[in-house]
Design a protein around this motif. Sequence first.
Motif, PDB file in Angstrom:
ATOM      1  N   ASP A  38       0.846  -1.185   0.000  1.00 60.00           N
ATOM      2  CA  ASP A  38       0.000   0.000   0.000  1.00 60.00           C
ATOM      3  C   ASP A  38       0.882   1.236   0.000  1.00 60.00           C
ATOM      4  N   GLY A  39       0.245   2.414   0.067  1.00 61.96           N
ATOM      5  CA  GLY A  39       1.003   3.655  -0.034  1.00 61.96           C
ATOM      6  C   GLY A  39       1.950   3.883   1.121  1.00 61.96           C
ATOM      7  N   ASP A  87      -2.307   0.760  -4.049  1.00 66.00           N
ATOM      8  CA  ASP A  87      -2.190   1.138  -2.640  1.00 66.00           C
ATOM      9  C   ASP A  87      -3.282   0.492  -1.790  1.00 66.00           C
ATOM     10  N   SER A 112       3.640   3.101  -6.053  1.00 61.42           N
ATOM     11  CA  SER A 112       4.163   1.856  -5.501  1.00 61.42           C
ATOM     12  C   SER A 112       4.077   0.684  -6.477  1.00 61.42           C
ATOM     13  N   THR A 201      -5.584   1.155   5.671  1.00 59.95           N
ATOM     14  CA  THR A 201      -6.478   2.076   4.972  1.00 59.95           C
ATOM     15  C   THR A 201      -7.154   3.029   5.949  1.00 59.95           C
ATOM     16  N   SER A 326      -4.948   7.934  -3.588  1.00 60.95           N
ATOM     17  CA  SER A 326      -5.114   7.100  -2.393  1.00 60.95           C
ATOM     18  C   SER A 326      -4.874   8.019  -1.196  1.00 60.95           C
ATOM     19  N   ASP A 328      -3.201   7.822   1.572  1.00 66.61           N
ATOM     20  CA  ASP A 328      -1.850   7.984   2.087  1.00 66.61           C
ATOM     21  C   ASP A 328      -1.022   8.910   1.199  1.00 66.61           C
ATOM     22  N   ARG A 329      -1.143   8.731  -0.111  1.00 66.66           N
ATOM     23  CA  ARG A 329      -0.390   9.585  -1.043  1.00 66.66           C
ATOM     24  C   ARG A 329      -0.819  11.046  -0.909  1.00 66.66           C
TER      25      ARG A 329
END
Length: 348
Positions: A38-39, A87, A112, A201, A326, A328-329
């Motif tokens: 994931d991110g 992600d 990623s 998430t 996403s 996190d990004r």
Amino acid sequence: MPKPRTSSLTRRGLIAAGGALGLVAVLSACGSTDAAKDGTGKDTAAASASAPAGPWSFKDDLDKDVTVKSTPKNIVAFTGTAAALNDYGVKVKGVFGPTKTADGKPDVQAGSLDISKVEILGNVYDEFNVEKYAALQPDLLVTNTWDGSYWYVPEASKDKILKLAPAAAISVGGNATLDKALERTADLAKSLGADMSSKSTVDAKARFEAASAKVREATKANPGIKVLVGSGSAELFYVSTPKTSADLKYFEQLGVEFVTPDKVEGGFFESLSWENAGKYKADLVLLDNRTGTLQPEQLKAKPTWAELPAVKAGQITPRVTEPIYSYDRCAQILEDLAKAIQNAKKVG
């Protein structure tokens, strides 16, 4: 390299061109149970493990009911959209759009993604290998949309491409804002089997919300900072309007004060000759980070760039012109923006 700007390019093509600004410029789930990153760099369970059985449907942002007999396994996506799905643990078989640089490294828009494990159907604007796409036996094509069209799907081959598999688009222009684009991308990922209740998430969404609050706090603590969103090419300097793309509209909602060009072309930006690059005064420059645009080291050769007050003060920060949607990004984007505004001094 992105397609060069010429007066004959369509607005859509110019948006894709490497120096385009703000949008900005001239106007799989592969059925395996492998882990995906994931991110945050953490492992997430493969989305296909939780993909629902039976018919699959998704109402996309072109207001189309996209349906498939079962949850898509052979997914092909625009690179940035594929990176966002990745992600969330949703893998794709193929990608189109900026994926690798001239030296073979992942493009910034690949996020990623392990680019060695996806079929690259096209790496630049207007490039899409239809034969390779057909060979993947696609169940679903996914991309973004700025203006009602399918982002990075070439106009010349669009009909052939869209006959091979259903297509879904997530809006990142028009009335969309960053938070809405994130929500819709998450909806799509969930429909494809992503576990949106996973710790990674849930934490990423909380991080995004906290980062949004940081930007609000920064704009209140350091009021009056004027931000210019710029992109450089060899011949021109582009100044984006904050009124069009999802990220800038959201930043404005958080209190960021932008320079708004007064001669907006095609609804997206104003192009200035380098002689006139100092037309607008600003305290902070958000500079297009995409491959094919001029970066600070290259811009040193432009005397008028060096004379910009924000440049003299070292108040330049990268602008992720086409975000990977996403949580996190995008949290990282907001954290960087908050820091830049908090540390900026009035110089314009």
